[in-house]
Scaffold this motif. Structure first.
Motif, PDB file in Angstrom:
ATOM      1  N   GLY A  84      36.527  48.607  37.229  1.00 49.27           N
ATOM      2  CA  GLY A  84      35.198  48.049  37.445  1.00 49.27           C
ATOM      3  C   GLY A  84      34.242  48.939  38.226  1.00 49.27           C
ATOM      4  O   GLY A  84      33.086  48.587  38.428  1.00 49.27           O
ATOM      5  N   ARG A 126      37.773  40.455  39.512  1.00 51.23           N
ATOM      6  CA  ARG A 126      37.049  40.346  38.245  1.00 51.23           C
ATOM      7  C   ARG A 126      35.792  39.502  38.394  1.00 51.23           C
ATOM      8  O   ARG A 126      34.745  39.828  37.828  1.00 51.23           O
ATOM      9  CB  ARG A 126      37.947  39.747  37.160  1.00 51.23           C
ATOM     10  CG  ARG A 126      38.986  40.700  36.657  1.00 51.23           C
ATOM     11  CD  ARG A 126      39.818  40.075  35.571  1.00 51.23           C
ATOM     12  NE  ARG A 126      40.825  41.004  35.083  1.00 51.23           N
ATOM     13  CZ  ARG A 126      41.839  40.654  34.317  1.00 51.23           C
ATOM     14  NH1 ARG A 126      41.980  39.409  33.924  1.00 51.23           N
ATOM     15  NH2 ARG A 126      42.712  41.553  33.919  1.00 51.23           N
ATOM     16  N   ASP A 130      31.842  40.918  37.933  1.00 52.69           N
ATOM     17  CA  ASP A 130      31.098  40.417  36.778  1.00 52.69           C
ATOM     18  C   ASP A 130      29.693  40.029  37.222  1.00 52.69           C
ATOM     19  O   ASP A 130      29.515  39.138  38.058  1.00 52.69           O
ATOM     20  CB  ASP A 130      31.812  39.212  36.157  1.00 52.69           C
ATOM     21  CG  ASP A 130      31.269  38.878  34.793  1.00 52.69           C
ATOM     22  OD1 ASP A 130      30.035  38.766  34.660  1.00 52.69           O
ATOM     23  OD2 ASP A 130      32.079  38.740  33.858  1.00 52.69           O
ATOM     24  N   THR A 131      28.694  40.671  36.656  1.00 53.90           N
ATOM     25  CA  THR A 131      27.305  40.438  37.064  1.00 53.90           C
ATOM     26  C   THR A 131      26.757  39.101  36.586  1.00 53.90           C
ATOM     27  O   THR A 131      25.710  38.662  37.067  1.00 53.90           O
ATOM     28  CB  THR A 131      26.394  41.575  36.550  1.00 53.90           C
ATOM     29  OG1 THR A 131      26.502  41.633  35.124  1.00 53.90           O
ATOM     30  CG2 THR A 131      26.786  42.909  37.158  1.00 53.90           C
ATOM     31  N   ASP A 132      27.435  38.428  35.669  1.00 51.10           N
ATOM     32  CA  ASP A 132      26.966  37.144  35.158  1.00 51.10           C
ATOM     33  C   ASP A 132      27.535  35.959  35.928  1.00 51.10           C
ATOM     34  O   ASP A 132      27.251  34.815  35.601  1.00 51.10           O
ATOM     35  CB  ASP A 132      27.332  37.003  33.675  1.00 51.10           C
ATOM     36  CG  ASP A 132      26.601  38.002  32.808  1.00 51.10           C
ATOM     37  OD1 ASP A 132      25.429  38.292  33.119  1.00 51.10           O
ATOM     38  OD2 ASP A 132      27.197  38.505  31.845  1.00 51.10           O
ATOM     39  N   GLU A 158      28.835  29.697  32.245  1.00 50.50           N
ATOM     40  CA  GLU A 158      29.425  30.430  33.379  1.00 50.50           C
ATOM     41  C   GLU A 158      30.764  29.806  33.775  1.00 50.50           C
ATOM     42  O   GLU A 158      31.727  30.505  34.059  1.00 50.50           O
ATOM     43  CB  GLU A 158      28.465  30.413  34.570  1.00 50.50           C
ATOM     44  CG  GLU A 158      28.965  31.217  35.754  1.00 50.50           C
ATOM     45  CD  GLU A 158      27.998  31.234  36.931  1.00 50.50           C
ATOM     46  OE1 GLU A 158      28.414  31.717  37.994  1.00 50.50           O
ATOM     47  OE2 GLU A 158      26.846  30.769  36.799  1.00 50.50           O
ATOM     48  N   LEU A 161      33.341  30.923  31.307  1.00 51.97           N
ATOM     49  CA  LEU A 161      33.661  32.333  31.535  1.00 51.97           C
ATOM     50  C   LEU A 161      34.624  32.488  32.702  1.00 51.97           C
ATOM     51  O   LEU A 161      35.613  33.229  32.610  1.00 51.97           O
ATOM     52  CB  LEU A 161      32.380  33.137  31.784  1.00 51.97           C
ATOM     53  CG  LEU A 161      32.552  34.631  32.067  1.00 51.97           C
ATOM     54  CD1 LEU A 161      33.248  35.335  30.907  1.00 51.97           C
ATOM     55  CD2 LEU A 161      31.194  35.273  32.351  1.00 51.97           C
ATOM     56  N   ILE A 165      38.393  34.015  32.454  1.00 56.75           N
ATOM     57  CA  ILE A 165      38.828  35.170  33.258  1.00 56.75           C
ATOM     58  C   ILE A 165      40.124  34.830  33.977  1.00 56.75           C
ATOM     59  O   ILE A 165      41.062  35.626  34.002  1.00 56.75           O
ATOM     60  CB  ILE A 165      37.716  35.598  34.244  1.00 56.75           C
ATOM     61  CG1 ILE A 165      36.586  36.277  33.478  1.00 56.75           C
ATOM     62  CG2 ILE A 165      38.275  36.512  35.333  1.00 56.75           C
ATOM     63  CD1 ILE A 165      35.350  36.569  34.317  1.00 56.75           C
TER      64      ILE A 165
END
Length: 186
Positions: A84, A126, A130-132, A158, A161, A165
């Protein structure tokens, strides 16, 4: 006269190309050095890895890991932590797994706690990278390879997601989703 001008033009073009190539090489080396520093710092600040047994080298954005770790989970964690980092194109993980010798009685509980800690670290890392996802608003607890997610997210997408993850992390058996969607328009 034509020959002199042609020779001068060729020499100028050649020297400009050589200078640009030298500048480009310097930029690559500087970028690799920056990535190497970030990789070493990332491994050092991770409390679950013995970074003194892990060596990093970077060539053209590819991080090469050598050395030894106690568990295969450590090996995977090292890759996950470094992939990352900005500028890292790939992680070539050449770490050797050399199990630490433990008493047979303590091994079961210690191994389970260790795997749980690794799972939590991988998922948290993670989420933070993660930018979102607003990873700082999500709590990750792991017990016997069961992940419990609590906290607030901004949308159903979100939320899904984050659950994916967690579910996709190695060694996870089950995910308890206790995340709540908070509507920011209120």
């Amino acid at each position: 006269m034509k020959r002199t001008i042609l020779t001068l033009a060729f020499a100028t073009a050649f020297s400009t190309t050589a200078v640009n190539a030298a500048d480009n090489q310097w930029e690559k080396e500087a970028s690799d050095a920056w990535i190497d520093g970030k990789a070493e710092a990332t491994l050092l600040f991770n409390g679950n890895l013995n970074s003194f047994d892990i060596n990093t080298d970077v060539k053209n954005g590819v991080v090469i890991l050598t050395g030894k770790v106690d568990h295969s989970v450590d090996k995977k964690l090292a890759t996950e932590l470094l992939i990352g980092i900005d500028g890292v194109k790939e992680v070539d993980n050449r770490l050797t797994v050399v199990p630490e010798k433990k008493d047979k009685e303590d091994k079961g509980d210690a191994e389970s706690d260790f795997v749980d800690a690794k799972i939590a670290t991988v998922i948290k890392t993670r989420l933070l990278f993660d930018t979102d996802i607003s990873g700082t608003d999500i709590d990750v607890d792991v017990d016997n390879q069961t992940v419990t997610l609590t906290g607030e997210v901004e949308s159903d997408a979100e939320k899904q997601l984050v659950v994916n993850i967690a579910a996709n992390a190695d060694d996870v058996k089950r995910v308890n989703n206790k995340l709540t969607v908070v509507d920011e328009r209120s």
